[in-house]
Scaffold this motif. Structure first.
Motif, PDB file in Angstrom:
ATOM      1  N   GLU A 138      46.831  47.899  36.493  1.00 20.94           N
ATOM      2  CA  GLU A 138      45.827  47.329  35.828  1.00 20.94           C
ATOM      3  C   GLU A 138      44.643  48.150  35.013  1.00 20.94           C
ATOM      4  O   GLU A 138      43.949  47.529  34.395  1.00 20.94           O
ATOM      5  CB  GLU A 138      45.909  45.707  35.953  1.00 20.94           C
ATOM      6  N   ALA A 170      39.352  47.307  34.157  1.00 22.66           N
ATOM      7  CA  ALA A 170      40.374  47.154  34.330  1.00 22.66           C
ATOM      8  C   ALA A 170      40.904  47.612  32.594  1.00 22.66           C
ATOM      9  O   ALA A 170      39.690  47.951  31.861  1.00 22.66           O
ATOM     10  CB  ALA A 170      40.355  45.909  34.278  1.00 22.66           C
ATOM     11  N   SER A 171      41.994  48.175  32.210  1.00 22.63           N
ATOM     12  CA  SER A 171      42.781  48.465  31.355  1.00 22.63           C
ATOM     13  C   SER A 171      42.208  48.025  29.622  1.00 22.63           C
ATOM     14  O   SER A 171      42.592  47.875  28.727  1.00 22.63           O
ATOM     15  CB  SER A 171      44.581  49.214  31.450  1.00 22.63           C
ATOM     16  N   ASN A 172      42.245  46.245  29.819  1.00 26.25           N
ATOM     17  CA  ASN A 172      42.502  44.804  28.897  1.00 26.25           C
ATOM     18  C   ASN A 172      40.397  45.357  28.501  1.00 26.25           C
ATOM     19  O   ASN A 172      40.226  44.510  27.915  1.00 26.25           O
ATOM     20  CB  ASN A 172      42.193  43.762  29.181  1.00 26.25           C
ATOM     21  N   TRP A 206      54.124  41.387  36.351  1.00 22.59           N
ATOM     22  CA  TRP A 206      54.405  40.721  35.197  1.00 22.59           C
ATOM     23  C   TRP A 206      55.367  40.719  34.610  1.00 22.59           C
ATOM     24  O   TRP A 206      56.523  41.291  33.838  1.00 22.59           O
ATOM     25  CB  TRP A 206      54.473  42.374  33.940  1.00 22.59           C
ATOM     26  N   VAL A 222      52.156  45.791  29.858  1.00 24.50           N
ATOM     27  CA  VAL A 222      50.280  45.110  30.588  1.00 24.50           C
ATOM     28  C   VAL A 222      49.422  45.081  28.877  1.00 24.50           C
ATOM     29  O   VAL A 222      49.704  46.798  28.630  1.00 24.50           O
ATOM     30  CB  VAL A 222      50.659  45.589  31.500  1.00 24.50           C
ATOM     31  N   ARG A 277      40.945  39.219  33.164  1.00 20.90           N
ATOM     32  CA  ARG A 277      42.249  39.281  33.598  1.00 20.90           C
ATOM     33  C   ARG A 277      43.242  38.483  32.822  1.00 20.90           C
ATOM     34  O   ARG A 277      43.666  37.805  31.901  1.00 20.90           O
ATOM     35  CB  ARG A 277      42.566  38.508  34.878  1.00 20.90           C
ATOM     36  N   ARG A 307      47.317  45.229  42.604  1.00 21.48           N
ATOM     37  CA  ARG A 307      48.197  45.831  40.771  1.00 21.48           C
ATOM     38  C   ARG A 307      46.778  46.905  39.959  1.00 21.48           C
ATOM     39  O   ARG A 307      46.342  46.272  39.292  1.00 21.48           O
ATOM     40  CB  ARG A 307      47.673  44.109  40.381  1.00 21.48           C
ATOM     41  N   ASN A 358      53.657  50.518  39.496  1.00 19.54           N
ATOM     42  CA  ASN A 358      52.463  49.603  40.267  1.00 19.54           C
ATOM     43  C   ASN A 358      52.367  49.973  42.273  1.00 19.54           C
ATOM     44  O   ASN A 358      51.847  50.245  42.839  1.00 19.54           O
ATOM     45  CB  ASN A 358      53.202  48.177  40.115  1.00 19.54           C
TER      46      ASN A 358
END
Length: 693
Positions: A264, A247-249, A201, A320, A504, A261, A216
């Motif tokens: 994430e 993913a966290s997003n 990042w 992130v 991503r 990764r 990570n």
């Protein structure tokens, strides 16, 4: 390049502490099937494999008919919270060995002089200095030669770390420099997983960037081991489909990307439910996920979940992007108690799944919010979890009546009086629900005000086991007039995983004043990030067709201590367009703009989304318009008893409508429709609740 995942059956999986939820979505058949499998904490992949076999049989699917599996997991999050990750080392620029000890030089609490700070993730004796440094403009100040790399590699070998991270001062200005240092060490230590922080990042702030890289590395060996077991068990079931990780997003990524990764994926569970709610197409929504311990909310405007670029995991800052989920109060297992001043309180302590609320009959002796639902008639002890688990209403009432003797109000019934114990339990239960609701409403209004939003203009989407039960109480308190309850509310996070698009986020810090030169640099950086995004889609075996890119930048007026994330129009990266975008966002949030103040660019951001599959809506037959109630029972709402119609969710068809007070029962949750509200079912099987004018 192969195409996106075929439009076949998709499996979504959400692993919880008590149950592993699975959802199978089959677009060709218009079929959505859900299943709950008891979790196996010692090896979560075993419950996943057993649940996969069960849901294949339930949905009448062959293993080869599965087009993709998306799995949400909290293994990384739990490892960070419990501090049971790998033994890691950190390589830092010479003179910065204490970076994790010093942090931001802030006290954990301004009001507690004895509060201890969080233990550093990497002890000082496992931090190695290296003669490598960049200037703030990106020019090398010190470059390590061969003997220097040999020295550092020898020290890392002596430490015996499982993984390591590299942090070079100002490494975000030239990620290739930091990656070059890491590559030199990998050549000397091919057996050691080692990653550069700017590769993970590349954002400004050395302490936070060091933590991202260390976290990570900290969970990577554990996650790789789990992903390997997961893939082996899935393949042993004869399923050849690709496996994705939530993913966290709010999106998903391939198993390989998640193994590289894993940082994430740490907050993937709550994010999947928010992403599923956004796909309902309801516009501006507030999601309300009420589980056993707490209740979480997230805000979605214009069909996209709101992302936060700063959050906290296990007491450590994480920079992130993650779906902005905020804890707002009690859950179904939150303890109802009376404090030393005789005041009724709810939470924050939870009774958990074992022993659980008193009504569970597993030895619990402290009443919880679920006991209050039972005492007020909101849930039926005989139909809880579809009748698979019968609750003890008498035990719940007795535990609540016992609290009445410790309450400070003199006009409450004395449970020792003949016939008054039941009334005391009712009053305590109703009071506890009001206390819990008031706490939730206060936090929700505060969170919305911080974003410059009015909750009355939003639709509430509740899910989780207790979300639909408590949703109308919360909506009444904050002025929301529209609630949408999805068909499979209690397995909604698994449904979100099943339909999660590939996603991503990329970032690069600039740290310069906005002018024609920096605007051109911003355009160049976003172009570089676009290339990285398209290359990542190719790595996921996904087609670029249908993918979308979003552009934004963190900006502030010169001298401000905070930055705003501002969306940018593609192709319009000239100074005037960027300035106006920032002025407009600042004015929206704070009510003014300063046309004469210089603007500073912080971090350029880019998000890429690759569509995976469209999920089918639940197959719901047409209704009669005015469904006949299945039964009727007394419920305590708004301080008064009401005769509420009981409807079964499975018996409601498209177009069915009814008035409150009513209760809608389904095998995974209960929906409460208070007096003054009405309910109706749309073509997708969603239950809409409307507050009458």
């Amino acid at each position: 390049m192969t195409t996106a995942v075929p439009l076949m059956a998709r499996i979504g999986i959400d692993v919880g502490g008590t149950f592993t939820d699975l959802v199978a979505a089959v677009p060709e058949r218009g079929l959505v099937v859900h299943h709950k499998e008891p979790s196996t904490p010692a090896d979560p992949s075993r419950a996943v494999a057993d649940g996969l076999a069960a849901i294949l049989a339930q949905a009448d699917l062959r293993p080869e008919e599965i087009g993709g599996i998306t799995h949400g997991t909290t293994i990384g999050l739990n490892a960070i919270i419990q501090r049971r990750g790998a033994r890691i080392a950190l390589v830092v620029t010479e003179g910065y060995r204490d970076i994790l000890e010093i942090g931001r030089s802030r006290m954990p609490s301004s009001f507690d002089l004895y509060a201890g700070k969080e233990e550093p993730l990497v002890p000082r004796d496992r931090i190695v200095e290296i003669s490598a440094r960049l200037g703030p403009g990106g020019a090398p100040v010190a470059e390590p030669d061969g003997p220097e790399l040999d020295r550092v590699a020898a020290r890392l070998r002596a430490i015996g770390a499982d993984a390591a991270a590299v942090l070079i001062l100002h490494g975000y200005t030239d990620p290739d420099f930091e990656e070059g240092v890491a590559a030199g060490l990998r050549e000397r230590l091919p057996e050691l997983p080692l990653m550069a922080s700017a590769t993970v990042w590349p954002e400004v702030r050395e302490y936070e960037r060091a933590l991202v890289a260390c976290l990570n590395a900290y969970i990577q060996p554990l996650m790789r081991d789990y992903f390997g077991r997961l893939e082996s068990r899935v393949r042993a079931r004869g399923v050849p489909a690709p496996i994705f990780i939530s993913a966290s997003n709010g999106g998903s990524m391939s198993l390989r990307s998640a193994a590289e990764r894993p940082i994430e994926t740490v907050l993937s569970g709550p994010a999947a439910g928010v992403a599923a709610a956004a796909r309902l197409g309801m516009g501006a929504i507030v999601t309300f996920d009420m589980g056993g311990t707490s209740s979480d909310i997230a805000v979605t405007v214009n069909g996209s979940p709101e992302l936060a670029t700063h959050t906290t995991v296990g007491g450590l800052p994480l920079i992130v992007p993650v779906v902005a989920v905020s804890a707002i109060g009690a859950g179904g297992g939150s303890v109802v108690r009376v404090d030393d001043q005789g005041v009724l309180k709810v939470g924050p302590e939870s009774v958990g799944a074992e022993p659980g609320p008193v009504a569970y009959g597993r030895g619990g002796d402290r009443p919880a919010v679920t006991d209050c639902y039972l005492a007020t008639g909101l849930i039926d002890p005989a139909t809880f979890l579809g009748g698979r688990m019968r609750l003890d209403a008498d035990a719940a009432a007795k535990s609540l009546a016992d609290l009445a003797t410790r309450l400070g109000s003199a006009d409450r019934p004395d449970p020792a009086t003949d016939g008054a114990a039941e009334e005391a339990a009712h009053q305590v239960a109703a009071g506890a629900l009001r206390v819990a609701t008031a706490g939730m409403a206060t936090e929700l209004q505060k969170i919305m005000a911080q974003r410059g939003l009015d909750p009355r203009l939003f639709t509430l989407v509740p899910f989780g086991g207790a979300g639909p039960t408590h949703a109308a109480m919360l909506a009444e308190e904050v002025g929301i007039t529209h609630i949408v309850v999805p068909p499979t509310a209690a397995t909604f996070c698994a449904l979100g995983a099943a339909g999660a698009d590939l996603r991503r986020d990329f970032a690069r810090s600039l740290r310069r004043r906005l002018d024609p030169t920096s605007a051109a640099r911003l355009a160049d950086v976003l172009g570089e990030l676009s290339g990285q995004a398209r290359a990542w889609l190719t790595e996921q075996s996904a087609s670029a067709a249908g993918s979308s890119l979003s552009y934004s930048a963190d900006m502030r007026y010169s001298g401000q201590a905070y930055e705003l994330r501002v969306a940018l129009d593609p192709g319009r990266f000239e100074v005037a367009a960027i300035s106006e975008a920032f002025h407009a966002e600042h004015e929206r949030l704070y009510g003014f703009r300063d046309q004469h103040a210089p603007i500073e660019l912080g971090t350029a951001r880019l998000g890429v989304v690759g569509p995976v599959a469209e999920l089918p809506s639940a197959a719901v037959p047409p209704g009669t318009g005015r469904p006949a109630p299945h039964g009727r029972r007394q419920v305590l709402l708004d301080g008064a008893w009401h005769a509420a119609d009981i409807h079964l969710r499975t018996a409601l068809g498209v177009g069915d409508a009814f008035d409150g007070p009513a209760i809608v029962e389904q095998d995974d949750t209960t929906v409460v429709v208070p007096p003054g509200w009405s309910g109706d079912v749309d073509g997708a099987g969603n239950l809409h609740l409307h507050r009458k004018a």
